[in-house]
Design an enzyme around this catalytic site. Structure first.
Site, PDB file in Angstrom:
ATOM      1  N   ASN A  97      59.240 -99.698-112.868  1.00  0.00           N
ATOM      2  CA  ASN A  97      59.536-101.048-113.349  1.00  0.00           C
ATOM      3  C   ASN A  97      59.060-101.168-114.810  1.00  0.00           C
ATOM      4  O   ASN A  97      57.864-101.147-115.081  1.00  0.00           O
ATOM      5  CB  ASN A  97      58.816-102.044-112.418  1.00  0.00           C
ATOM      6  CG  ASN A  97      59.051-103.473-112.822  1.00  0.00           C
ATOM      7  OD1 ASN A  97      59.023-103.810-113.997  1.00  0.00           O
ATOM      8  ND2 ASN A  97      59.266-104.326-111.835  1.00  0.00           N
TER       9      ASN A  97
ATOM     10  N   GLY B 198      58.967-103.640-116.822  1.00  0.00           N
ATOM     11  CA  GLY B 198      58.122-104.807-117.084  1.00  0.00           C
ATOM     12  C   GLY B 198      56.666-104.506-116.769  1.00  0.00           C
ATOM     13  O   GLY B 198      55.756-104.823-117.544  1.00  0.00           O
TER      14      GLY B 198
ATOM     15  N   ASP C 142      51.471-102.521-106.583  1.00  0.00           N
ATOM     16  CA  ASP C 142      52.421-103.208-105.713  1.00  0.00           C
ATOM     17  C   ASP C 142      52.169-104.697-105.865  1.00  0.00           C
ATOM     18  O   ASP C 142      51.019-105.151-105.787  1.00  0.00           O
ATOM     19  CB  ASP C 142      52.308-102.785-104.250  1.00  0.00           C
ATOM     20  CG  ASP C 142      53.592-103.147-103.513  1.00  0.00           C
ATOM     21  OD1 ASP C 142      54.642-102.547-103.830  1.00  0.00           O
ATOM     22  OD2 ASP C 142      53.571-104.032-102.654  1.00  0.00           O
TER      23      ASP C 142
ATOM     24  N   LYS D 137      49.953-113.897-120.907  1.00  0.00           N
ATOM     25  CA  LYS D 137      50.262-113.506-119.523  1.00  0.00           C
ATOM     26  C   LYS D 137      49.291-112.411-119.068  1.00  0.00           C
ATOM     27  O   LYS D 137      48.771-112.450-117.955  1.00  0.00           O
ATOM     28  CB  LYS D 137      51.722-113.035-119.388  1.00  0.00           C
ATOM     29  CG  LYS D 137      52.060-112.727-117.935  1.00  0.00           C
ATOM     30  CD  LYS D 137      53.444-112.165-117.690  1.00  0.00           C
ATOM     31  CE  LYS D 137      53.544-111.724-116.223  1.00  0.00           C
ATOM     32  NZ  LYS D 137      54.695-110.887-115.925  1.00  0.00           N
TER      33      LYS D 137
ATOM     34  N   HIS E  40      48.234-112.225-112.375  1.00  0.00           N
ATOM     35  CA  HIS E  40      47.827-111.397-111.240  1.00  0.00           C
ATOM     36  C   HIS E  40      47.575-109.952-111.685  1.00  0.00           C
ATOM     37  O   HIS E  40      46.555-109.362-111.377  1.00  0.00           O
ATOM     38  CB  HIS E  40      48.910-111.468-110.162  1.00  0.00           C
ATOM     39  CG  HIS E  40      50.296-111.145-110.660  1.00  0.00           C
ATOM     40  ND1 HIS E  40      50.817-111.679-111.813  1.00  0.00           N
ATOM     41  CD2 HIS E  40      51.254-110.304-110.170  1.00  0.00           C
ATOM     42  CE1 HIS E  40      52.035-111.200-112.008  1.00  0.00           C
ATOM     43  NE2 HIS E  40      52.322-110.370-111.024  1.00  0.00           N
ATOM     44  N   ARG E  41      48.515-109.427-112.490  1.00  0.00           N
ATOM     45  CA  ARG E  41      48.381-108.030-112.928  1.00  0.00           C
ATOM     46  C   ARG E  41      47.225-107.889-113.927  1.00  0.00           C
ATOM     47  O   ARG E  41      46.451-106.928-113.866  1.00  0.00           O
ATOM     48  CB  ARG E  41      49.696-107.549-113.547  1.00  0.00           C
ATOM     49  CG  ARG E  41      49.691-106.082-113.998  1.00  0.00           C
ATOM     50  CD  ARG E  41      51.099-105.553-114.218  1.00  0.00           C
ATOM     51  NE  ARG E  41      51.873-105.623-112.987  1.00  0.00           N
ATOM     52  CZ  ARG E  41      52.767-106.592-112.708  1.00  0.00           C
ATOM     53  NH1 ARG E  41      53.049-107.525-113.616  1.00  0.00           N
ATOM     54  NH2 ARG E  41      53.385-106.609-111.559  1.00  0.00           N
TER      55      ARG E  41
HETATM   56  P1  ITT Z   1      57.673 -99.867-108.581  1.00  0.00           P
HETATM   57  O1  ITT Z   1      57.582 -99.853-107.073  1.00  0.00           O
HETATM   58  O2  ITT Z   1      58.381 -98.692-109.144  1.00  0.00           O
HETATM   59  O3  ITT Z   1      56.336-100.117-109.233  1.00  0.00           O
HETATM   60  P2  ITT Z   1      59.086-102.393-108.145  1.00  0.00           P
HETATM   61  O4  ITT Z   1      59.665-103.423-109.053  1.00  0.00           O
HETATM   62  O5  ITT Z   1      59.948-101.907-106.994  1.00  0.00           O
HETATM   63  O6  ITT Z   1      58.591-101.145-109.025  1.00  0.00           O
HETATM   64  P3  ITT Z   1      57.263-103.727-106.307  1.00  0.00           P
HETATM   65  O7  ITT Z   1      57.797-103.130-105.065  1.00  0.00           O
HETATM   66  O8  ITT Z   1      55.778-103.862-106.466  1.00  0.00           O
HETATM   67  O9  ITT Z   1      57.711-102.909-107.593  1.00  0.00           O
HETATM   68  O10 ITT Z   1      57.956-105.157-106.482  1.00  0.00           O
HETATM   69  C1  ITT Z   1      57.484-106.029-107.436  1.00  0.00           C
HETATM   70  C2  ITT Z   1      58.482-107.182-107.602  1.00  0.00           C
HETATM   71  O11 ITT Z   1      57.757-108.424-107.593  1.00  0.00           O
HETATM   72  C3  ITT Z   1      59.138-107.092-108.969  1.00  0.00           C
HETATM   73  O12 ITT Z   1      60.350-106.352-108.897  1.00  0.00           O
HETATM   74  C4  ITT Z   1      59.359-108.574-109.316  1.00  0.00           C
HETATM   75  O13 ITT Z   1      60.519-109.037-108.675  1.00  0.00           O
HETATM   76  C5  ITT Z   1      58.145-109.245-108.666  1.00  0.00           C
HETATM   77  N1  ITT Z   1      57.029-109.308-109.631  1.00  0.00           N
HETATM   78  C6  ITT Z   1      55.870-108.573-109.608  1.00  0.00           C
HETATM   79  N2  ITT Z   1      55.107-108.864-110.664  1.00  0.00           N
HETATM   80  C7  ITT Z   1      55.783-109.783-111.387  1.00  0.00           C
HETATM   81  C8  ITT Z   1      55.527-110.438-112.594  1.00  0.00           C
HETATM   82  O14 ITT Z   1      54.450-110.174-113.324  1.00  0.00           O
HETATM   83  N3  ITT Z   1      56.432-111.310-113.034  1.00  0.00           N
HETATM   84  C9  ITT Z   1      57.552-111.574-112.342  1.00  0.00           C
HETATM   85  N4  ITT Z   1      57.893-110.974-111.197  1.00  0.00           N
HETATM   86  C10 ITT Z   1      57.005-110.075-110.711  1.00  0.00           C
END
Ligand code: ITT
Length: 196
Positions: free
Chosen positions: A11, A13, A71, A176, A181-182
């Site tokens: 991801n 982002g 996650d 941010k 959270h992150r």
């Molecule tokens: P990886 O598993 O490769 O890390 P992923 O996007 O599939 O990537 P997750 O399974 O952890 O990761 O899903 C996280 C989702 O939650 C992400 O795709 C967003 O839709 C949402 N999310 C997480 N953190 C966010 C943030 O800081 N801002 C907005 N949405 C967020």
């Protein structure tokens, strides 16, 4: 010699935010994009923490490296915590735009005061199958119909943080990363890493 850590996420982002917060540590960071492509693990655990550990273990085993995995997701109270661990694939398409459309449709008719939600982030640091550290961070907010702001990713344009008077997509990245959270989970794991 500098310790080497692979950040295991696809991801963009997340990569951006993790890079911004962690790059000042005396660690040689690499990302999945720096390594040969491998298939992603099936994230079928019931909690953010278990999924973070599952991902970190999977990539640590694939690359024989120390791995940091994230996650994370959105929990909406009136939706009984959905999309939760399914945040990335909430809609059939699984794109940010389609996930947000489904979220706003699910909240049709729900008054603002009942749209409370939180972002949750769990991090896991794994080496040689051992979980060295885990951490968790959250940020409280509520879901707004109108998309506001262009920063961040995922559900950010609809996640309004009352104390800040803006969505997480309207926040400059430094703001941010400090409040999110992150950002909180990263700050906590950073201090744990100092004692390893
Ligand atoms: P990886 O598993 O490769 O890390 P992923 O996007 O599939 O990537 P997750 O399974 O952890 O990761 O899903 C996280 C989702 O939650 C992400 O795709 C967003 O839709 C949402 N999310 C997480 N953190 C966010 C943030 O800081 N801002 C907005 N949405 C967020």
């Amino acid at each position: 010699m500098k310790r080497e850590i692979l950040v295991a996420t696809t991801n963009e982002g997340k990569i951006c935010e993790i890079r911004a917060v962690m790059s000042d540590l005396p660690i040689a960071w690499s990302y999945l994009a720096d390594h040969p492509p491998v298939s992603a693990p099936i994230e079928d655990a019931a909690t953010f923490e278990a999924n973070a550990i599952l991902k970190a273990r999977y990539y640590a085993n694939k690359f024989d490296k120390c791995v940091l995995a994230d996650d994370s997701g959105l929990e909406v109270d009136v939706l009984d915590g959905a999309p939760g661990v399914h945040s990335a694939r909430y809609s059939d398409e699984g794109t940010d735009a389609a996930n947000n459309r489904k979220l706003i449709a699910a909240l049709t008719g729900i008054p603002q005061a009942s749209r409370t939600a939180r972002f949750v982030c769990c991090l896991a640091l794994v080496q040689d199958h051992d979980v060295l550290l885990t951490s968790m961070g959250t940020i409280e907010g509520r879901i707004v119909d109108e998309a506001r702001g262009t920063n961040g990713f995922g559900y950010d344009p609809h996640f309004y943080v009352t104390n800040e008077g803006m969505t997480t997509a309207e926040m400059p990245p430094e703001q941010k990363n400090k409040l999110s959270h992150r950002g909180r989970a990263l700050a906590s794991i950073k201090s744990g890493m100092a004692n390893l």
